[in-house]
Write an enzyme that holds these catalytic residues in place. Structure first.
Site, PDB file in Angstrom:
ATOM      1  N   SER A   1       0.852  -1.183   0.000  1.00 43.11           N
ATOM      2  CA  SER A   1       0.000   0.000   0.000  1.00 43.11           C
ATOM      3  C   SER A   1       0.884   1.228   0.000  1.00 43.11           C
ATOM      4  CB  SER A   1      -0.895   0.007   1.228  1.00 43.11           C
ATOM      5  OG  SER A   1      -0.133   0.419   2.339  1.00 43.11           O
ATOM      6  N   LYS A   2       0.296   2.319  -0.513  1.00 42.93           N
ATOM      7  CA  LYS A   2       1.135   3.503  -0.690  1.00 42.93           C
ATOM      8  C   LYS A   2       1.583   4.099   0.641  1.00 42.93           C
ATOM      9  CE  LYS A   2      -2.917   6.315  -1.656  1.00 42.93           C
ATOM     10  NZ  LYS A   2      -3.788   6.688  -2.729  1.00 42.93           N
ATOM     11  N   ARG A   3       0.950   3.694   1.731  1.00 44.16           N
ATOM     12  CA  ARG A   3       1.410   4.220   3.015  1.00 44.16           C
ATOM     13  C   ARG A   3       2.784   3.649   3.361  1.00 44.16           C
ATOM     14  NH1 ARG A   3      -2.217   2.243   6.355  1.00 44.16           N
ATOM     15  NH2 ARG A   3      -3.716   1.872   4.705  1.00 44.16           N
ATOM     16  N   LYS A   4       3.073   2.451   2.893  1.00 44.12           N
ATOM     17  CA  LYS A   4       4.361   1.837   3.233  1.00 44.12           C
ATOM     18  C   LYS A   4       5.388   2.004   2.119  1.00 44.12           C
ATOM     19  CE  LYS A   4       3.326  -1.152   6.915  1.00 44.12           C
ATOM     20  NZ  LYS A   4       2.752  -2.424   7.253  1.00 44.12           N
TER      21      LYS A   4
END
Ligand code: GLU
Length: 485
Positions: A255-258
């Site tokens: 995911s783009k958070r990681k």
């Protein structure tokens, strides 16, 4: 039709930045078609009119083309089963929905969003899975006709067998059994007359003569609905293959958070498409150590869907870096290399726009690398001390960086005007002067407090790169903020 008759597709929804996961599924389908002498086609699934935009559609097509993927039918090139964009096919679906209703497999539902919300709330409270409770299942034909004549908003839902389970064989998961009880009475036709994803997807796969549906595992649970729709229409379903999602090194969903997940992030940093495809393609082949460097044709030659594991493909950036380096050093001629560098520098007008912003700020051309370098760097190597010069204390800087990040995701069209408007709105909301809000952003985005105009620079860098830089900046600043008492 090709000799093998195999037809596969990638069916992206243009609702966000093109994701590496889309490239991963597209590559699988493309290799599958190559290996089997079949066709690989592209269909745009934009039934979600509120989230789909032409800008994102263009980005998806550009990104997949950049990857070197080639489809033989699609919205950009047409083909015998077009149109290939669902919003251009609106007129096609109604007839199929009517067939399902006429055969008694579908029903009109008049439940209001408020009623459905209450129903879900009650289900949540009772620890039951959220699912339509069937209130409109038993409406009489007269009541349906009169309520429709009175103009009441209505959707069409599909009926689900009351007992038993749906059994099917998935190309990756093997034999799967899902009880009908776990399947919702899916809406097929929305109140605005547009089909839902499920309805349009099945009708289009049928009309486009798709033989194998290979897609992400998040769709596995939808197969029973799809199989029922095929059954209700008297059609044969295709072969399903659900590929496990790509994962971060810690096995969590990519995911783009990681990790950066946008293809445009990897393009901007100077990864070359052959290396990215090579990296993704290695999940589909079995090779000995030392054979990792592979072209698309070599991947197709060794392609074997039997190798797919349910465990998930780990997105190991170090391996991608290693492959990218090998591609640059071993597979590009000197000329090709120079050509790629120029292409990369010119991408998104980065060089031109950067020079235009620099002209009024330099006295010697030799100052350009220092001034514009941040537009090209893959890593700013930001040191926390870079933020110390800013007047705001680290706590305030962190608050600003953390507030701005989700706000930037709200921008629909990424350009100077929309970025500036959003930043002014953030400053207002936080009750701070714009200059206080932008000071840390300058450092986060460019690595320096003396740089090119911020909003223009953000527009040139692109959302994916800005997102990553702000994330790294937050981490750097967090190290300056002492632990909370
Ligand atoms: N539009 C769906 C997506 O973007 C496609 C799913 C499918 O391939 O059936 O994930």
């Amino acid at each position: 039709m090709t000799a093998s008759g195999v037809r596969v597709r990638i069916a992206p929804s243009p609702t966000g930045e093109p994701h590496v996961g889309t490239a991963y599924i597209a590559l699988f389908n493309s290799l599958f078609a190559k290996k089997n002498g079949g066709e690989f086609i592209l269909r745009i699934e934009d039934t979600d009119a509120t989230r789909s935009t032409p800008e994102y559609e263009k980005k998806v097509l550009d990104a997949l083309k950049w990857c070197g993927l080639q489809w033989s039918e699609g919205p950009d090139i047409g083909g015998p089963y077009g149109p290939y964009r669902q919003s251009d096919r609106k007129h096609i679906y109604g007839e199929y929905v009517e067939r399902i209703v006429a055969a008694g497999h579908g029903f009109r539902c008049f439940c209001t969003p408020e009623r459905l919300e209450k129903m879900r709330e009650a289900q949540r409270a009772a620890n039951l899975p959220p699912k339509y409770d069937g209130r409109c299942l038993s409406l009489s034909a007269e009541e349906v006709t009169s309520r429709m004549a009175a103009g009441e908003p209505t959707v069409v839902r599909m009926k689900i067998p009351a007992e038993g389970s749906c059994k099917f064989t998935d190309g990756v998961y093997g034999d799967v059994e899902i009880p009908w009880d776990a399947v919702d009475m899916q809406v097929l036709l929305k109140a605005d007359g547009m089909p839902t994803y499920h309805m349009a997807n099945v009708v289009d796969d049928h009309l486009m003569k798709i033989t194998h549906v290979a897609r992400g595992e998040e769709w596995l649970a939808s197969v029973p609905k799809h199989i029922l729709i095929y059954r209700y229409l008297g059609l044969e379903p295709p072969v399903f293959m659900h590929l496990s999602l790509m994962r971060n090194a810690d096995k969590s969903k990519l995911s783009k958070r990681k990790n950066p997940t946008s293809i445009s992030y990897y393009t901007a940093l100077g990864y070359i498409p052959e290396a990215l495809m090579n990296f993704l393609g290695l999940f589909f082949v079995q090779i000995a150590e030392g054979e990792e460097l592979m072209t698309m044709d070599e991947l197709a030659g060794k392609f074997d869907p039997e190798n797919l594991s349910k465990a998930g493909a780990i997105f190991d950036i170090q391996k991608l870096d290693w492959l990218n380096g090998r591609w640059i050093r071993e597979n590009l001629s000197e000329e090709d290399f120079q050509h790629r560098v120029l292409q990369w520098a010119m991408e998104n007008d980065r060089l031109k726009a950067g020079l235009a912003l620099s002209q009024s700020r330099i006295s010697k051309l030799g100052e350009l690398p220092d001034l514009t370098g941040f537009l090209f760097k893959s890593d700013l190597n930001l040191d926390p001390s870079a933020f110390v010069k800013i007047k705001s204390p680290p706590e305030e800087i962190l608050e600003i960086l953390n507030t701005v990040q989700p706000d930037l995701e709200k921008i629909l069209e990424w350009n100077v005007g929309s970025i500036e408007a959003e930043m002014r709105a953030v400053a207002d909301r936080m009750g701070k002067k714009l200059k206080v809000v932008v000071a840390p952003l300058f450092v986060a985005v460019s690595g320096s407090s003396r740089s090119l105009p911020l909003f223009d620079s953000m527009a040139i860098l692109g959302r994916a790169v800005v997102r990553q830089r702000l994330k790294l900046a937050s981490q750097a600043v967090a190290s300056l903020v002492g632990p909370k008492n």
